[in-house]
Design an enzyme around this catalytic site. Structure first.
Site, PDB file in Angstrom:
ATOM      1  N   ALA A 110     -28.956   0.760 -35.197  1.00  0.00           N
ATOM      2  CA  ALA A 110     -28.680   0.041 -36.309  1.00  0.00           C
ATOM      3  C   ALA A 110     -29.786  -1.262 -36.356  1.00  0.00           C
ATOM      4  CB  ALA A 110     -27.298  -0.526 -36.294  1.00  0.00           C
ATOM      5  N   CYS A 111     -29.183  -2.435 -36.876  1.00  0.00           N
ATOM      6  CA  CYS A 111     -30.121  -3.459 -37.088  1.00  0.00           C
ATOM      7  C   CYS A 111     -29.984  -4.016 -38.394  1.00  0.00           C
ATOM      8  CB  CYS A 111     -31.735  -3.692 -36.687  1.00  0.00           C
ATOM      9  SG  CYS A 111     -31.955  -2.674 -34.917  1.00  0.00           S
TER      10      CYS A 111
END
Ligand SMILES: *[C@@H]1O[C@H](CO)[C@@H](O)[C@H](O)[C@H]1NC(C)=O
Ligand SMILES: *[C@@H]1O[C@H](CO)[C@@H](O)[C@H](O)[C@H]1NC(C)=O
Ligand SMILES: *[C@@H]1O[C@H](CO)[C@@H](O)[C@H](O)[C@H]1NC(C)=O
Ligand SMILES: *[C@@H]1O[C@H](CO)[C@@H](O)[C@H](O)[C@H]1NC(C)=O
Ligand SMILES: *[C@@H]1O[C@H](CO)[C@@H](O)[C@H](O)[C@H]1NC(C)=O
Ligand SMILES: *[C@@H]1O[C@H](CO)[C@@H](O)[C@H](O)[C@H]1NC(C)=O
Length: 353
Positions: free
Chosen positions: A21-22
């Site tokens: 993700a991020c």
């Protein structure tokens, strides 16, 4: 039997593509604070990133590390960056206040190698922008050739076994401008606007904007709560729209950190709140006015920073490294200038296919 065979890779693929993700946001404070832009990001990943920080001066000869016909350049600007595995630059800021963040994009596709086009390894793609450009506009105007095709290709290969290396970039600058770069179906797609302050992961950016068009008018009373990228995009867009305007650096950093922490993924057994989403490992806040790079560990209780002006990042400077693996974390607090040590560059991961 053949049905079974095709089913297994599909399940595996689902797991892998959801595995990382991020989130990223660009924040701009008020005129009293000099319209300071701070760019915050979280790094969410399924295993530790074995990172270090590097300070790279100007004047470094780079090779795109993509085999024959690799892009060659000499760094025009110095930068401070975070590595993944000391194989790739994945986050950083240059001396002009240009900030580049690398985030996962499961829908990315770099296309097939065309050996008559120059190429660079994904490991250097982010560094290429830090080395060459001062503003998002400058970078945006140098992406395509006269036929509207990308000037170079990006090549990628697995670093973590079973996880394809697929990344997109967000580029931000000291004027609060933003450039989002994605490889879709083998073509480089760019989105350039001061309004593009938020980026997360899949689906591709145009679809994230469309999904956000649904949430934004009702976001004062209703927001999606899982850790999935589209949900984080909607929440972060809402926070960004209503975050207070800071009048000093301390509260500007705190406001940026507050937003990124609020879309971070807790360290929890995978699959409890949102299936197959990775926990946040670290966060950075790049202050493009003070040229200070703040780094916050999410797996320890420590927070530090480094001021780019404290290094000689001119052509006369030397490469410096701040190790983060197997270190005493009580020494990774506050100003890190004294903890950087002279070091050769790491070897950027080569990808020649
Ligand atoms: C900050 O932004 C305002 C509004 O756009 C502008 O009038 C002002 O000149 C800017 N100040 C600085 C220091 O850039
Ligand atoms: C990260 O570091 C750990 C501990 O040294 C090592 O076991 C692991 O293989 C490293 N991961 C990668 C992908 O290099
Ligand atoms: C690179 O170029 C050399 C010389 O033209 C050629 O022999 C070699 O096969 C090329 N390698 C690749 C991977 O294309
Ligand atoms: C490969 O790149 C060259 C140079 O840009 C271009 O003329 C050619 O059409 C490309 N080939 C393919 C198959 O895309
Ligand atoms: C959401 O709330 C803010 C703050 O009260 C308000 O300024 C804004 O107009 C509201 N937005 C919508 C779409 O109702
Ligand atoms: C680099 O060092 C040389 C020799 O000491 C000096 O003349 C020059 O001004 C320096 N350049 C920069 C950019 O600091």
């Amino acid at each position: 039997m053949s049905n079974f065979k095709s089913f297994v890779p599909l399940v595996l693929q689902f797991f892998i593509l959801q595995a990382s993700a991020c989130s990223r946001v660009a924040y701009t404070s008020g005129a009293q604070d000099g319209n300071r832009t701070i760019i915050g990001r979280s790094m969410d990943w399924l295993i530790p990133t074995n990172s270090s920080l590097y300070a790279f001066p100007a004047g470094i000869q780079r090779n795109g590390r993509a085999g024959n016909n690799s892009v060659q350049w000499i760094s025009k600007y110095g930068s401070v960056i975070t590595t993944a595995y000391d194989l790739a630059s994945v986050d950083g800021m240059n001396t002009e206040g240009l900030v580049v963040n690398m985030l996962y994009l499961a829908d990315g596709d770099y296309g097939a190698r065309n050996s008559s086009k120059p190429a660079m390894s994904l490991s250097l793609w982010l560094q290429y922008f830090l080395d060459n450009y001062a503003t998002a506009s400058e970078a945006a105007s140098d992406l395509y050739d006269a036929n509207g095709e990308a000037k170079y290709q990006v090549r990628s290969k697995e670093v973590v076994q079973g996880v394809p290396s697929l990344q997109h970039l967000s580029i931000g600058d000291a004027m609060g401008d933003n450039l989002i770069l994605e490889w879709i179906d083998g073509k480089l797609v760019s989105h350039h606007s001061k309004d593009y302050t938020v980026m997360t992961n899949e689906p591709q950016f145009t679809q994230q904007l469309a999904i956000n068009d649904y949430w934004s008018p009702i976001s004062n009373s209703s927001l999606p709560g899982t850790d999935r990228p589209a949900d984080r995009f909607a929440r972060l867009s809402h926070y960004r729209a209503y975050v207070p305007v800071a009048t000093d650096m301390i509260s500007a950093v705190a406001n940026t950190a507050g937003m990124i922490r609020a879309v971070s993924v807790p360290n929890e057994p995978t699959g409890i709140s949102t299936p197959n989403i990775s926990p946040t490992l670290w966060r950075t806040y790049s202050d493009t006015l003070a040229k200070t790079y703040f780094w916050e560990s999410a797996t320890t209780a420590f927070f530090f920073w480094t001021d780019l002006s404290q290094f000689d990042l001119s052509k006369n400077g030397t490469i410096m490294r701040l190790p983060l693996m197997n270190v005493d974390w009580t020494r990774r607090v506050g100003d890190m200038k004294a903890n950087f040590v002279k070091a050769p560059s790491f070897n950027f991961l080569e990808c020649d296919s």
